[in-house]
Scaffold this active site. Structure first.
Site, PDB file in Angstrom:
ATOM      1  N   TYR A  25       0.846  -1.192   0.000  1.00  9.38           N
ATOM      2  CA  TYR A  25       0.000   0.000   0.000  1.00  9.38           C
ATOM      3  C   TYR A  25       0.887   1.250   0.000  1.00  9.38           C
ATOM      4  O   TYR A  25       2.072   1.175   0.371  1.00  9.38           O
ATOM      5  CB  TYR A  25      -0.895  -0.052   1.248  1.00  9.38           C
ATOM      6  CG  TYR A  25      -1.775   1.148   1.442  1.00  9.38           C
ATOM      7  CD1 TYR A  25      -2.824   1.415   0.563  1.00  9.38           C
ATOM      8  CD2 TYR A  25      -1.580   2.014   2.509  1.00  9.38           C
ATOM      9  CE1 TYR A  25      -3.626   2.526   0.741  1.00  9.38           C
ATOM     10  CE2 TYR A  25      -2.376   3.128   2.701  1.00  9.38           C
ATOM     11  CZ  TYR A  25      -3.401   3.384   1.808  1.00  9.38           C
ATOM     12  OH  TYR A  25      -4.186   4.487   1.989  1.00  9.38           O
ATOM     13  N   THR A  78       1.543   3.768   1.807  1.00  2.96           N
ATOM     14  CA  THR A  78       2.315   4.225   2.962  1.00  2.96           C
ATOM     15  C   THR A  78       3.249   3.152   3.534  1.00  2.96           C
ATOM     16  O   THR A  78       3.953   3.410   4.500  1.00  2.96           O
ATOM     17  CB  THR A  78       1.373   4.654   4.107  1.00  2.96           C
ATOM     18  OG1 THR A  78       0.589   3.523   4.487  1.00  2.96           O
ATOM     19  CG2 THR A  78       0.465   5.793   3.702  1.00  2.96           C
ATOM     20  N   LYS A  79       3.239   1.966   2.955  1.00  4.16           N
ATOM     21  CA  LYS A  79       4.006   0.865   3.555  1.00  4.16           C
ATOM     22  C   LYS A  79       5.493   0.947   3.204  1.00  4.16           C
ATOM     23  O   LYS A  79       5.902   1.746   2.377  1.00  4.16           O
ATOM     24  CB  LYS A  79       3.403  -0.475   3.119  1.00  4.16           C
ATOM     25  CG  LYS A  79       1.950  -0.661   3.596  1.00  4.16           C
ATOM     26  CD  LYS A  79       1.856  -0.955   5.076  1.00  4.16           C
ATOM     27  CE  LYS A  79       0.515  -0.674   5.711  1.00  4.16           C
ATOM     28  NZ  LYS A  79      -0.586  -1.536   5.328  1.00  4.16           N
ATOM     29  N   ASN A  80       6.301   0.089   3.833  1.00  4.63           N
ATOM     30  CA  ASN A  80       7.755   0.185   3.684  1.00  4.63           C
ATOM     31  C   ASN A  80       8.216  -0.009   2.244  1.00  4.63           C
ATOM     32  O   ASN A  80       9.257   0.485   1.852  1.00  4.63           O
ATOM     33  CB  ASN A  80       8.441  -0.858   4.574  1.00  4.63           C
ATOM     34  CG  ASN A  80       8.269  -0.532   6.043  1.00  4.63           C
ATOM     35  OD1 ASN A  80       7.734   0.522   6.387  1.00  4.63           O
ATOM     36  ND2 ASN A  80       8.714  -1.427   6.909  1.00  4.63           N
TER      37      ASN A  80
END
Ligand SMILES: *Cc1c(COP(=O)(O)O)cnc(C)c1O
Length: 427
Positions: free
Chosen positions: A221, A223-225
């Site tokens: 997604y 905002t994920k790493n």
């Protein structure tokens, strides 16, 4: 009652309780919330979770477009291979979200009506919803106050004759107690599906998160790493399971159905079971490949910001995240301090005040037991997971992205100190 006399040498000023100072501070005219000058101008708002995307990601997408192969294809296959290699896993299956990965996990493990699956109460709704989508019943388990990960002792108490699986969530990127969880699973013949949405770089005694259980589920997604815009991945050690997951992710069509329009000539496919439309596209994998290459570099950047926050906030009325233990590798996905209950300021006031200062914030998470869906449908209540409930009231997430520069980090620190008190030291 007489107040305790201050120790010699200690300034009497300290006798004013923090909560009074902080409570007064939220009224301060200097806060942007009350008309003061914000730390950052509105046009320069610091987005929460803004991904670090560079030339390689842009070039990858353009390349896919130029080739006119934008759907599932060779880049997805490469991304799966490289992701499996990074995690030291046998097989990786790319899908279009972690939610899809979690749902397919339930289906692939044969979980359905009548089955119970334990989930931590402090997680994103997708963890529990995947269980519901499969027709099974999620059961909330409380979390530990320091790690915010599933409380394994409490999980054991919630096991019934119907319990089939546990979905541990490596919260914020901190590994769950996987040895205890695997031992519990063995004792009660439960299957483990790891929710690794925060945990790509997470290791527990050097073993990557997502390789302990039957299946590991990852999120890409925004905002994920690691981001692919939207995307997800499943890890498994079994070839047959990987094949089944691939099929389930594409309508239940027989193997490599995506190749049917390729240059090897049209190929028939069979629909062999009822599947879903969960396949990842080459456009997404084109973003994911350079993101994977930058993973360790970006991890180091977030680790440094995390450490800077820990130092800068040590004197504020906050409970700071616990430092990882020696055998844990934290993925530093989220930085989630708690606003102390006696601070005289509520978490929601801090959220509003920081936003007004031009700092994007998040909340990870309000307890699932507080959401109407689970209350109405499953009868969940706050007392099912009181620790998660309390964390959900007090937690906030500060920006922790490799796209941030030093000024961004210092702006967050300045805004936090402006809102929560403390001298305007910036470290
Ligand atoms: C983001 C997230 C998910 C869902 O991931 P998507 O890729 O958005 O479907 C699941 N679980 C946790 C803990 C998450 O943070």
């Amino acid at each position: 009652m007489k107040s305790q006399s201050p120790k010699s040498g200690e300034k009497t000023k300290k006798a004013v309780p923090n909560r009074v100072k902080t409570a007064a501070l939220i009224q301060s005219k200097s806060l942007a919330l009350n008309g003061g000058k914000p730390v950052r101008n509105p046009h320069d708002f610091l987005l929460f979770g803004a991904p670090a995307l560079g030339r390689a990601e842009i070039a990858g997408v353009v390349d896919s477009m130029r080739r006119r192969w934008i759907g599932t294809g060779p880049k997805v296959a490469r991304f799966e291979k490289e992701f499996a290699e990074y995690q030291g896993a046998e097989y990786a299956v790319a899908v279009n979200s972690c939610t899809a990965a979690l749902h397919l996990s339930m289906v692939a493990l044969g979980l359905g009506p009548g089955d119970e699956v334990l989930v931590p109460a402090l997680t994103f709704c997708a963890t529990a919803n995947a269980v519901l989508h499969a027709g099974a019943t999620p059961i909330p388990v409380d979390v530990l106050p320091d790690t915010m990960n599933i409380n394994v002792e409490e999980a054991e108490q919630k096991i019934t004759k119907r319990t089939r699986a546990i979905i541990p969530v490596h919260f914020a990127g901190r590994p769950c107690a996987m040895h205890e969880i695997m031992a519990l699973a063995k004792r009660h013949r439960l299957q483990i599906v790891e929710d690794c949405a925060h945990a790509i770089e997470t290791r527990y005694y050097d073993q990557p998160a997502g390789t302990f259980g039957e299946l590991g589920c990852f999120s890409f997604y925004a905002t994920k790493n690691l981001t692919t815009g939207e995307g997800g991945m499943l890890l498994t050690s079994q070839k047959a399971r990987a094949d089944r997951l691939k099929r389930l992710a594409l309508h239940g069509m027989s193997q490599d159905a995506w190749k049917r329009f390729g240059d090897e000539g049209y190929k028939h496919y069979d629909v062999v079971e009822l599947g879903y439309k969960y396949n990842m596209t080459d456009m997404a994998a084109a973003i994911g490949l350079p993101q994977l290459a930058a993973l360790e570099k970006n991890w180091k950047k977030r680790k440094a910001i995390w450490a800077q926050y820990q130092k800068a906030f040590s004197d504020l009325p906050l409970t700071l995240p616990a430092e990882p233990l020696v055998y844990e590798r934290h993925a530093y996905h989220l930085y989630t301090p708690l606003i102390q209950r006696n601070s005289g300021i509520t978490r929601d006031q801090v959220l509003s005040a920081l936003t007004a200062e031009g700092i994007g914030v998040g909340v990870h998470y309000r307890s699932l037991c507080d959401h109407p869906l689970y209350r109405k449908r499953l009868g969940w209540k706050r007392s099912d997971a009181p620790v998660a409930g309390r964390i959900g009231d007090q937690t906030l997430s500060l920006p922790l992205s490799p796209s941030m520069n030093q000024k961004d980090v210092l702006d967050v620190i300045t805004a936090m100190r402006k809102v929560l008190g403390g001298k305007s030291k910036t470290t």
